[in-house]
Structures are given as structure tokens and as C-alpha cells.
Design a protein around this motif. Structure first.
Motif, PDB file in Angstrom:
ATOM      1  N   VAL A   1       6.646  -1.574  -5.320  1.00 27.96           N
ATOM      2  CA  VAL A   1       6.975  -3.010  -5.326  1.00 27.96           C
ATOM      3  C   VAL A   1       8.412  -3.207  -5.797  1.00 27.96           C
ATOM      4  O   VAL A   1       9.195  -3.947  -5.187  1.00 27.96           O
ATOM      5  N   GLY A   2       8.775  -2.538  -6.895  1.00 32.51           N
ATOM      6  CA  GLY A   2      10.137  -2.646  -7.391  1.00 32.51           C
ATOM      7  C   GLY A   2      11.157  -2.089  -6.411  1.00 32.51           C
ATOM      8  O   GLY A   2      12.230  -2.673  -6.207  1.00 32.51           O
ATOM      9  N   TYR A   3      10.825  -0.976  -5.757  1.00 35.92           N
ATOM     10  CA  TYR A   3      11.738  -0.359  -4.793  1.00 35.92           C
ATOM     11  C   TYR A   3      12.033  -1.306  -3.633  1.00 35.92           C
ATOM     12  O   TYR A   3      13.191  -1.472  -3.219  1.00 35.92           O
ATOM     13  N   ILE A   4      10.968  -1.929  -3.109  1.00 30.52           N
ATOM     14  CA  ILE A   4      11.139  -2.865  -1.986  1.00 30.52           C
ATOM     15  C   ILE A   4      11.950  -4.076  -2.427  1.00 30.52           C
ATOM     16  O   ILE A   4      12.851  -4.542  -1.715  1.00 30.52           O
ATOM     17  N   ARG A   5      11.654  -4.576  -3.603  1.00 37.03           N
ATOM     18  CA  ARG A   5      12.357  -5.765  -4.098  1.00 37.03           C
ATOM     19  C   ARG A   5      13.850  -5.493  -4.264  1.00 37.03           C
ATOM     20  O   ARG A   5      14.690  -6.287  -3.849  1.00 37.03           O
ATOM     21  N   TYR A   6      14.195  -4.363  -4.872  1.00 33.59           N
ATOM     22  CA  TYR A   6      15.594  -4.090  -5.176  1.00 33.59           C
ATOM     23  C   TYR A   6      16.389  -3.605  -3.968  1.00 33.59           C
ATOM     24  O   TYR A   6      17.620  -3.712  -3.955  1.00 33.59           O
TER      25      TYR A   6
ATOM     26  N   MET B   1       0.851  -1.181   0.000  1.00 28.56           N
ATOM     27  CA  MET B   1       0.000   0.000   0.000  1.00 28.56           C
ATOM     28  C   MET B   1       0.891   1.237   0.000  1.00 28.56           C
ATOM     29  O   MET B   1       1.816   1.334   0.801  1.00 28.56           O
ATOM     30  N   THR B   2       0.612   2.165  -0.919  1.00 20.12           N
ATOM     31  CA  THR B   2       1.402   3.389  -0.988  1.00 20.12           C
ATOM     32  C   THR B   2       0.495   4.614  -0.943  1.00 20.12           C
ATOM     33  O   THR B   2      -0.680   4.553  -1.321  1.00 20.12           O
ATOM     34  N   PHE B   3       1.070   5.708  -0.469  1.00 21.45           N
ATOM     35  CA  PHE B   3       0.356   6.979  -0.377  1.00 21.45           C
ATOM     36  C   PHE B   3       1.100   7.988  -1.257  1.00 21.45           C
ATOM     37  O   PHE B   3       2.179   8.469  -0.885  1.00 21.45           O
ATOM     38  N   PRO B   4       0.561   8.295  -2.438  1.00 18.43           N
ATOM     39  CA  PRO B   4       1.299   9.097  -3.420  1.00 18.43           C
ATOM     40  C   PRO B   4       1.724  10.485  -2.942  1.00 18.43           C
ATOM     41  O   PRO B   4       2.775  10.974  -3.360  1.00 18.43           O
ATOM     42  N   HIS B   5       0.945  11.119  -2.066  1.00 11.88           N
ATOM     43  CA  HIS B   5       1.310  12.466  -1.615  1.00 11.88           C
ATOM     44  C   HIS B   5       2.658  12.458  -0.901  1.00 11.88           C
ATOM     45  O   HIS B   5       3.532  13.293  -1.176  1.00 11.88           O
ATOM     46  N   SER B   6       2.815  11.501   0.022  1.00 13.67           N
ATOM     47  CA  SER B   6       4.045  11.454   0.806  1.00 13.67           C
ATOM     48  C   SER B   6       5.045  10.442   0.267  1.00 13.67           C
ATOM     49  O   SER B   6       6.227  10.492   0.614  1.00 13.67           O
ATOM     50  N   ASN B   7       4.581   9.502  -0.535  1.00 15.12           N
ATOM     51  CA  ASN B   7       5.381   8.381  -1.043  1.00 15.12           C
ATOM     52  C   ASN B   7       5.726   7.397   0.077  1.00 15.12           C
ATOM     53  O   ASN B   7       6.690   6.630  -0.035  1.00 15.12           O
ATOM     54  N   ALA B   8       4.945   7.411   1.161  1.00 14.69           N
ATOM     55  CA  ALA B   8       5.119   6.416   2.225  1.00 14.69           C
ATOM     56  C   ALA B   8       4.579   5.077   1.736  1.00 14.69           C
ATOM     57  O   ALA B   8       3.563   5.008   1.040  1.00 14.69           O
ATOM     58  N   GLY B   9       5.278   4.008   2.087  1.00 15.94           N
ATOM     59  CA  GLY B   9       4.865   2.683   1.646  1.00 15.94           C
ATOM     60  C   GLY B   9       4.783   1.693   2.791  1.00 15.94           C
ATOM     61  O   GLY B   9       5.487   1.807   3.803  1.00 15.94           O
ATOM     62  N   PHE B  10       3.912   0.696   2.635  1.00 14.72           N
ATOM     63  CA  PHE B  10       3.722  -0.375   3.622  1.00 14.72           C
ATOM     64  C   PHE B  10       3.583  -1.684   2.854  1.00 14.72           C
ATOM     65  O   PHE B  10       3.007  -1.712   1.760  1.00 14.72           O
ATOM     66  N   ALA B  11       4.101  -2.775   3.422  1.00 16.91           N
ATOM     67  CA  ALA B  11       4.092  -4.050   2.691  1.00 16.91           C
ATOM     68  C   ALA B  11       3.873  -5.217   3.638  1.00 16.91           C
ATOM     69  O   ALA B  11       4.383  -5.224   4.763  1.00 16.91           O
TER      70      ALA B  11
END
Length: 321
Positions: free
Chosen positions: A94-99, A1-11
Motif C-alpha cells: 500500500v505504501g509503495y503504491i502510494r509513494y 492483493m500481494t503475493f509474498p513469494h514473488s512480491n507481485a502486487g495488484f490494486a
């Protein structure tokens, strides 16, 4: 789940792409976020969308997902088919977390443990500067959190129920895998309850016949040998074809796979009686001692007939030269 305004992500890592895993994952994400987004954009994943959007009709959501949505009170926006750019922010995440976090295979004891690892990694990652706004992601995220809906007191209970029947070997199919249900053949119908990681089989009178992990969890478990052997007693021919055959210890397997079915049934009955007080591993280790003590039948005569008594009833004349 991502929040485009802040670019915060959760997985949240999950073992399958079914509805139970999907809704369970959302429950965890809401808890990590500390609230519920007012609107969630999703793609056309099967657990949530039963009919894709067309030129004339909006997408139709599954009944289970609608109930989940109503419980938390968020709106849903479904992406157009074959339009990955409409959710590009989460695809990039998804790509950011993977790499960044999976350059090598993670060491995990459980899905819960890996979820906790990812949460702390992503929490620390929010201390970097936003790629376009020159502000810490964490600061932008704190602003964005004010717009979340409050969480209910309890998370939505995620489970699925089915009525099932066992096959002639007391098995039901779960996640494309046959699972043995002790005493399942005693009932015409059983209730199967599925959560994201576990399954439960319940009889019509409420008795729990099986309470175990789902097959895709790949948890090692002890086989219910007594129940399996009792099934084989009624159908001794199936022993060599049963999928449990390959798990039999070597000595026991050779002992049971005698060609004569009468002997095989007798040996199965002896093995079943021993399993009441011994486990299969111990029976295999003490196999020869148990044979010597007559606790496992070793008679090769299927009819248990003393032919010498029959011979005595038919007097033989001495041959005369």
C-alpha cells in the motif's frame, strides 16, 4: 492483493469500505491475477469478519463472505487483532503504491479507468529485480501463478437487498444520505438493491421506481422535479424546509416561498403542470413570459373572491352632515 513469494502486487481503487465494494474488488483482483489464491490472509475488516478471534474462539466470518469464499473455493486466514505485522507484505505494498503512483492526485474519469491505470503500472513494475532474490519479479510471479485455482465461468454476483420504507417526504436513507424515491409513498414497503456503485428501488409489483448511482459516487444527476413538486402540493408547508429547496432556481424559489399556503399550493400545481412539458431550467428562463400567459398563477388573492360583488349586496347610506 500481494503475493509474498514473488512480491507481485495488484490494486483496485474503490469509493467506500462496505461489503459490496470489498467483494466487488476481490472479483476484479481475481480477474487481474488470472485465478484464485488457495489461501487468503485478511485483517479484521467488518465486511468479512463479524467476530474477532479470541483466546478461546476462532474468528467468525460474515455469512455473505462465507458464500463468496465457497463460490471460489479458497481458504481464509484471519489475522489476530492489533497485529499489523501479520500482513506486513500488503501494508508495505500500500505504501509503495502510494509513494510511487500517487505522488500527485491522479486524473480519473471513473474508478474503472483508474483501476486500469494501476493495473498497467503494477504490471510494468514487475520487471524490476526482487529486493532479496536477485530475480525479476515477473519471473517469480509466473512460477507462482501455477498454484492458483481456476476461475469460475462467471464472477460471483455481488449485491445486497433490503426492505425499506420511505419517510413522509418520499425519501430513504442510503449511505447516510436521504434519496428521493418517486412514487415511493404509494407503497408500505419497497425493495432496495445495492451494488458497489448503484442502487435500485423496486415496488412490490416489480416496478423500478429509482435506478441511480449510490450517493458516494458523487455523480451529477437531474432531480425528479415533477415527483418532488407533487409531494410538496400535498404538504406545501415543507417547501421552505425541504433539502431540495436549495436547488430551486432563484425566480422559482422566490415565487413558491409565498407565506400564504393556499397561494403556495396553487403555484405548485401550476408548476407541476408545466413540468410535464418543460424542464425546471427552461421554466426559470421563461418565467415572466409564462406568468404573462397565465401558465403560472400570479393572483395574490388566496380566496379568489371579488369583494366588489359582496359590497353591492350591502347598500350603504350616504353620510349626512
Amino acid at each position: 492483493m500481494t503475493f509474498p513469494h514473488s512480491n507481485a502486487g495488484f490494486a483496485v481503487p474503490l469509493p467506500a469500505e462496505n461489503q459490496e465494494c470489498f467483494l466487488h474488488g476481490l472479483n476484479i483482483l481475481f480477474k487481474q491475477v488470472g485465478g484464485v489464491p488457495k489461501r487468503i490472509r485478511i485483517d479484521n475488516l467488518t465486511p468479512a469478519v463479524k467476530k474477532k478471534r479470541t483466546k478461546n474462539e476462532e474468528a467468525q466470518l460474515t455469512d455473505e463472505f462465507v458464500q463468496f469464499q465457497n463460490y471460489y473455493g479458497f481458504d481464509v486466514q484471519v489475522c489476530n487483532p492489533r497485529s499489523g505485522h501479520e500482513k506486513g507484505n500488503v501494508e508495505n505494498k500500500v505504501g509503495y503504491i502510494r509513494y510511487n503512483f500517487f505522488t500527485s492526485a491522479p486524473i480519473m474519469d471513473s474508478y474503472e479507468g483508474l483501476t486500469d491505470q494501476l493495473f498497467h503500472k503494477l504490471e510494468a513494475d514487475r520487471n524490476r529485480i526482487h529486493y532479496a532474490k536477485n530475480v525479476r519479479i515477473e519471473d517469480l510471479w509466473q512460477e507462482e501463478r501455477d498454484y492458483l485455482l481456476a476461475l469460475p465461468e462467471k464472477p460471483y454476483p455481488v449485491f445486497k437487498e433490503h426492505l425499506v420504507k420511505v419517510n413522509k417526504y418520499n425519501e430513504v436513507k442510503v449511505d447516510q444520505t436521504l434519496v428521493h424515491v418517486p412514487k415511493g409513498g404509494n407503497y408500505s414497503q419497497l425493495q432496495m438493491i445495492l451494488t458497489w456503485d448503484q442502487l435500485k428501488i423496486v415496488s412490490p409489483n416489480g416496478e423500478i421506481l429509482l435506478d441511480d448511482y449510490r450517493p458516494y459516487m458523487k455523480k451529477r444527476k437531474a432531480l425528479p422535479w415533477l415527483s418532488i413538486i407533487k409531494t410538496w402540493i400535498h404538504k406545501p408547508r415543507v417547501v421552505e424546509y425541504s433539502r431540495y429547496n436549495k436547488y430551486l432556481p432563484g425566480r422559482i424559489k422566490e415565487f413558491l416561498l409565498v407565506d400564504n399556503l393556499i397561494i403556495r399550493r396553487k403555484r405548485l400545481e401550476g408548476l407541476a403542470s408545466l413540468l410535464v412539458s418543460h424542464d425546471m431550467k427552461k421554466i426559470n428562463e421563461e418565467f415572466y413570459e409564462l406568468i404573462a400567459q397565465d401558465k403560472l398563477p400570479s393572483d395574490n388573492n388566496p380566496y379568489e373572491v371579488d369583494w366588489s360583488k359582496y359590497d353591492s349586496l350591502a347598500p350603504r347610506e350616504e353620510a349626512v352632515n
